[in-house]
Write a protein that holds these residues in place. Structure first.
Motif, PDB file in Angstrom:
ATOM      1  N   GLN A 172       0.827  -1.211   0.000  1.00 52.73           N
ATOM      2  CA  GLN A 172       0.000   0.000   0.000  1.00 52.73           C
ATOM      3  C   GLN A 172       0.868   1.271   0.000  1.00 52.73           C
ATOM      4  O   GLN A 172       0.585   2.232  -0.710  1.00 52.73           O
ATOM      5  CB  GLN A 172      -0.917  -0.008   1.227  1.00 52.73           C
ATOM      6  CG  GLN A 172      -1.862   1.166   1.280  1.00 52.73           C
ATOM      7  CD  GLN A 172      -2.797   1.221   0.095  1.00 52.73           C
ATOM      8  OE1 GLN A 172      -3.383   0.186  -0.286  1.00 52.73           O
ATOM      9  NE2 GLN A 172      -2.941   2.394  -0.526  1.00 52.73           N
ATOM     10  N   PHE A 173       1.956   1.249   0.769  1.00 56.03           N
ATOM     11  CA  PHE A 173       2.851   2.420   0.772  1.00 56.03           C
ATOM     12  C   PHE A 173       3.551   2.602  -0.579  1.00 56.03           C
ATOM     13  O   PHE A 173       3.814   3.724  -1.028  1.00 56.03           O
ATOM     14  CB  PHE A 173       3.873   2.290   1.912  1.00 56.03           C
ATOM     15  CG  PHE A 173       3.321   2.705   3.240  1.00 56.03           C
ATOM     16  CD1 PHE A 173       3.176   4.061   3.539  1.00 56.03           C
ATOM     17  CD2 PHE A 173       2.957   1.766   4.196  1.00 56.03           C
ATOM     18  CE1 PHE A 173       2.667   4.447   4.780  1.00 56.03           C
ATOM     19  CE2 PHE A 173       2.443   2.169   5.419  1.00 56.03           C
ATOM     20  CZ  PHE A 173       2.297   3.505   5.718  1.00 56.03           C
ATOM     21  N   GLU A 174       3.894   1.466  -1.197  1.00 58.47           N
ATOM     22  CA  GLU A 174       4.536   1.559  -2.523  1.00 58.47           C
ATOM     23  C   GLU A 174       3.578   2.154  -3.557  1.00 58.47           C
ATOM     24  O   GLU A 174       3.993   2.923  -4.434  1.00 58.47           O
ATOM     25  CB  GLU A 174       5.000   0.178  -2.966  1.00 58.47           C
ATOM     26  CG  GLU A 174       6.203  -0.314  -2.164  1.00 58.47           C
ATOM     27  CD  GLU A 174       6.614  -1.718  -2.558  1.00 58.47           C
ATOM     28  OE1 GLU A 174       5.757  -2.432  -3.141  1.00 58.47           O
ATOM     29  OE2 GLU A 174       7.756  -2.103  -2.287  1.00 58.47           O
ATOM     30  N   ILE A 175       2.277   1.806  -3.442  1.00 53.64           N
ATOM     31  CA  ILE A 175       1.267   2.398  -4.337  1.00 53.64           C
ATOM     32  C   ILE A 175       1.191   3.903  -4.112  1.00 53.64           C
ATOM     33  O   ILE A 175       1.111   4.699  -5.058  1.00 53.64           O
ATOM     34  CB  ILE A 175      -0.104   1.732  -4.105  1.00 53.64           C
ATOM     35  CG1 ILE A 175      -0.067   0.279  -4.569  1.00 53.64           C
ATOM     36  CG2 ILE A 175      -1.204   2.516  -4.840  1.00 53.64           C
ATOM     37  CD1 ILE A 175      -1.325  -0.502  -4.249  1.00 53.64           C
ATOM     38  N   ASN A 176       1.225   4.312  -2.845  1.00 51.71           N
ATOM     39  CA  ASN A 176       1.201   5.747  -2.541  1.00 51.71           C
ATOM     40  C   ASN A 176       2.411   6.459  -3.134  1.00 51.71           C
ATOM     41  O   ASN A 176       2.322   7.594  -3.626  1.00 51.71           O
ATOM     42  CB  ASN A 176       1.168   5.966  -1.032  1.00 51.71           C
ATOM     43  CG  ASN A 176      -0.148   5.494  -0.413  1.00 51.71           C
ATOM     44  OD1 ASN A 176      -1.163   5.378  -1.114  1.00 51.71           O
ATOM     45  ND2 ASN A 176      -0.131   5.227   0.890  1.00 51.71           N
ATOM     46  N   ALA A 177       3.585   5.781  -3.110  1.00 49.66           N
ATOM     47  CA  ALA A 177       4.801   6.378  -3.688  1.00 49.66           C
ATOM     48  C   ALA A 177       4.661   6.541  -5.201  1.00 49.66           C
ATOM     49  O   ALA A 177       5.085   7.562  -5.778  1.00 49.66           O
ATOM     50  CB  ALA A 177       6.015   5.512  -3.352  1.00 49.66           C
ATOM     51  N   ILE A 178       4.069   5.565  -5.858  1.00 51.71           N
ATOM     52  CA  ILE A 178       3.855   5.649  -7.319  1.00 51.71           C
ATOM     53  C   ILE A 178       2.902   6.792  -7.650  1.00 51.71           C
ATOM     54  O   ILE A 178       3.125   7.561  -8.598  1.00 51.71           O
ATOM     55  CB  ILE A 178       3.318   4.306  -7.846  1.00 51.71           C
ATOM     56  CG1 ILE A 178       4.392   3.224  -7.717  1.00 51.71           C
ATOM     57  CG2 ILE A 178       2.850   4.447  -9.296  1.00 51.71           C
ATOM     58  CD1 ILE A 178       3.893   1.834  -8.052  1.00 51.71           C
ATOM     59  N   GLU A 179       1.840   6.923  -6.850  1.00 52.18           N
ATOM     60  CA  GLU A 179       0.879   8.009  -7.091  1.00 52.18           C
ATOM     61  C   GLU A 179       1.531   9.380  -6.884  1.00 52.18           C
ATOM     62  O   GLU A 179       1.274  10.335  -7.626  1.00 52.18           O
ATOM     63  CB  GLU A 179      -0.321   7.854  -6.151  1.00 52.18           C
ATOM     64  CG  GLU A 179      -1.192   6.655  -6.491  1.00 52.18           C
ATOM     65  CD  GLU A 179      -2.334   6.474  -5.514  1.00 52.18           C
ATOM     66  OE1 GLU A 179      -2.285   7.132  -4.428  1.00 52.18           O
ATOM     67  OE2 GLU A 179      -3.263   5.702  -5.799  1.00 52.18           O
ATOM     68  N   ALA A 180       2.393   9.482  -5.871  1.00 50.95           N
ATOM     69  CA  ALA A 180       3.087  10.750  -5.626  1.00 50.95           C
ATOM     70  C   ALA A 180       4.000  11.105  -6.803  1.00 50.95           C
ATOM     71  O   ALA A 180       4.091  12.277  -7.225  1.00 50.95           O
ATOM     72  CB  ALA A 180       3.886  10.664  -4.327  1.00 50.95           C
ATOM     73  N   GLU A 181       4.695  10.062  -7.333  1.00 47.45           N
ATOM     74  CA  GLU A 181       5.565  10.311  -8.498  1.00 47.45           C
ATOM     75  C   GLU A 181       4.743  10.713  -9.720  1.00 47.45           C
ATOM     76  O   GLU A 181       5.153  11.581 -10.503  1.00 47.45           O
ATOM     77  CB  GLU A 181       6.382   9.055  -8.793  1.00 47.45           C
ATOM     78  CG  GLU A 181       7.426   9.224  -9.872  1.00 47.45           C
ATOM     79  CD  GLU A 181       8.505  10.203  -9.471  1.00 47.45           C
ATOM     80  OE1 GLU A 181       9.078  10.857 -10.382  1.00 47.45           O
ATOM     81  OE2 GLU A 181       8.802  10.330  -8.258  1.00 47.45           O
ATOM     82  N   ARG A 182       3.553  10.094  -9.855  1.00 46.98           N
ATOM     83  CA  ARG A 182       2.675  10.472 -10.972  1.00 46.98           C
ATOM     84  C   ARG A 182       2.213  11.912 -10.859  1.00 46.98           C
ATOM     85  O   ARG A 182       2.193  12.662 -11.852  1.00 46.98           O
ATOM     86  CB  ARG A 182       1.465   9.527 -10.985  1.00 46.98           C
ATOM     87  CG  ARG A 182       0.478   9.797 -12.114  1.00 46.98           C
ATOM     88  CD  ARG A 182      -0.854   9.175 -11.805  1.00 46.98           C
ATOM     89  NE  ARG A 182      -1.416   9.763 -10.584  1.00 46.98           N
ATOM     90  CZ  ARG A 182      -2.426   9.208  -9.884  1.00 46.98           C
ATOM     91  NH1 ARG A 182      -2.956   8.068 -10.274  1.00 46.98           N
ATOM     92  NH2 ARG A 182      -2.864   9.811  -8.793  1.00 46.98           N
ATOM     93  N   ASP A 183       1.872  12.321  -9.646  1.00 51.46           N
ATOM     94  CA  ASP A 183       1.434  13.711  -9.451  1.00 51.46           C
ATOM     95  C   ASP A 183       2.558  14.698  -9.792  1.00 51.46           C
ATOM     96  O   ASP A 183       2.319  15.770 -10.358  1.00 51.46           O
ATOM     97  CB  ASP A 183       0.981  13.922  -8.003  1.00 51.46           C
ATOM     98  CG  ASP A 183      -0.310  13.158  -7.690  1.00 51.46           C
ATOM     99  OD1 ASP A 183      -1.010  12.794  -8.659  1.00 51.46           O
ATOM    100  OD2 ASP A 183      -0.596  12.950  -6.497  1.00 51.46           O
ATOM    101  N   LEU A 184       3.783  14.302  -9.422  1.00 51.85           N
ATOM    102  CA  LEU A 184       4.915  15.172  -9.750  1.00 51.85           C
ATOM    103  C   LEU A 184       5.107  15.297 -11.266  1.00 51.85           C
ATOM    104  O   LEU A 184       5.390  16.381 -11.787  1.00 51.85           O
ATOM    105  CB  LEU A 184       6.199  14.621  -9.108  1.00 51.85           C
ATOM    106  CG  LEU A 184       6.507  15.080  -7.689  1.00 51.85           C
ATOM    107  CD1 LEU A 184       7.704  14.328  -7.134  1.00 51.85           C
ATOM    108  CD2 LEU A 184       6.769  16.583  -7.653  1.00 51.85           C
ATOM    109  N   ARG A 185       4.965  14.162 -11.969  1.00 52.68           N
ATOM    110  CA  ARG A 185       5.123  14.201 -13.426  1.00 52.68           C
ATOM    111  C   ARG A 185       4.035  15.054 -14.078  1.00 52.68           C
ATOM    112  O   ARG A 185       4.307  15.827 -15.022  1.00 52.68           O
ATOM    113  CB  ARG A 185       5.093  12.787 -13.996  1.00 52.68           C
ATOM    114  CG  ARG A 185       6.291  11.957 -13.603  1.00 52.68           C
ATOM    115  CD  ARG A 185       6.226  10.555 -14.211  1.00 52.68           C
ATOM    116  NE  ARG A 185       7.360   9.770 -13.806  1.00 52.68           N
ATOM    117  CZ  ARG A 185       8.557   9.774 -14.418  1.00 52.68           C
ATOM    118  NH1 ARG A 185       8.726  10.573 -15.471  1.00 52.68           N
ATOM    119  NH2 ARG A 185       9.537   9.020 -13.982  1.00 52.68           N
TER     120      ARG A 185
END
Length: 362
Positions: free
Chosen positions: A220-233
């Motif tokens: 679940q934390f790894e999914i949150n990290a991917i979403e954060a990276e997507r928001d940055l992009r």
């Protein structure tokens, strides 16, 4: 010369030439008698250099010189004044028609002078059109006033149009700049959020490796990290889009000003070329009107007030001499007979503009 051979007489007047020829013969002729021979030399001019007449005469050209020739008699030899004879060949209708042609050419010329003044004002970003003196002097003329009013209205309209386009693009430029500022601030927040999530993910991986918690919680934390990276992009893409919009707005403002500058320069070249052509045409028309109208009201051949010009070689150098009708003409002289003054036929409405095309406004 017999016995003497070649004798150079260039630059000598007749008496001196006679004396030197006699002296040359005296040096070779001798006498056995008590009295020396008397040598007498007489020179007669068989033909003088021709004289020339140009300007306001029927038949300009060169003519054989005659003793006692004066300016007035030289004009008579050349057929008399052309303007005085030509005036009788034209009817009043023809002269009126030529006056209308000249007036139209002057109107066209002054209209282009006003247009040139407007383009110069636009080129130099002046607050208003600076009218030349020859236009100011005719501003009460309805046609000139109409041209001035039209160009002033066009000047204001074109300025408003450019200002409106620049204002619109400037507003977009400010909007994009504000958007870039907001997105940059948002990016800083997203970067902090991503960094926090990355730290948590790293911490949970350590715990999972020790077997303290299930791997499902780490996912679940790894999914949150991917979403954060997507928001940055996504934020980076939005910033790039805003910067592109800002650059396009800046380029649009530059293009408007560049196109305006190029358009004004092109119009100036065209107007000034037309001014030159019209000035030549109206000058020719004024000359035709002078010939049609003759010297009425002006000086006549033989008037004491009339002045002529004689072009003469003086010791090898050309000089110009002001002459009157009774001034003597010499062999080799060129007599310039002026055309009647324009003031004799031109009314105030027909006077030629004094300003040359292409000049800077006063």
């Amino acid at each position: 010369m017999p016995l003497v051979g070649q004798f150079h007489a260039s630059g000598l007047d007749v008496p001196h030439a006679e004396e030197q020829i006699a002296a040359a013969y005296a040096g070779i002729l001798t006498s056995d008698g008590p009295v020396a021979p008397t040598i007498s030399v007489n020179i007669e001019i068989l033909q003088f250099r021709p004289f020339y007449v140009v300007g306001d005469v029927e038949s300009a050209g060169g003519y054989p010189y005659q003793s006692g020739l004066t300016v007035l008699s030289a004009i008579a030899v050349a057929g008399g004044r052309m303007s005085a004879r030509t005036a009788t060949k034209y009817s009043s209708v023809e002269r009126s028609r030529e006056e209308e042609v000249l007036a139209g050419l002057i109107d066209s010329y002054l209209t282009d002078v006003v247009r040139e003044a407007r383009l110069v004002a636009e080129q130099n970003s002046l607050p208003e059109i600076q009218l030349p003196e020859d236009v100011k002097a005719r501003v009460n003329d309805s046609r000139v006033n109409e041209a001035v009013s039209g160009e002033m209205a066009l000047f204001r309209a074109r300025a408003r149009m450019v200002e409106g386009q620049v204002r619109l693009l400037s507003a977009r430029l400010n909007e994009y700049s504000s958007e870039i500022t907001e997105l940059s601030a948002e990016r800083e927040s997203l970067e902090r959020k991503r960094d926090m999530i990355d730290k948590r993910v790293a911490a949970f991986r350590t715990i999972v490796d020790k077997g303290a918690i299930a791997r499902l919680d780490l996912v679940q934390f790894e999914i949150n990290a991917i979403e954060a990276e997507r928001d940055l992009r996504q934020n980076s893409v939005m910033i790039l889009d805003a910067k592109l919009g800002r650059n396009l707005a800046e380029q649009g403002i530059t293009n408007i000003r560049t196109q305006r500058t190029e358009s004004i320069a092109s119009d100036l070249v065209e107007v000034r070329s037309r001014l030159t052509r019209n000035l030549i045409r109206l000058t020719k028309s004024a000359e035709r009107l002078e010939l049609m109208s003759g010297a009425a009201g002006g000086a006549k051949p033989g008037d004491e007030q009339e002045r002529y010009v004689i072009r003469r070689l003086d010791e090898g150098s050309p000089v110009e001499i002001s002459a009157l009708p009774d001034t003597p003409i010499r062999p080799g002289d060129t007599l310039v007979v002026p055309f009647p003054g324009r003031a004799a036929v031109a009314t105030e409405a027909l006077q030629l503009p004094q300003r040359l095309p292409g000049g800077k406004p006063d």
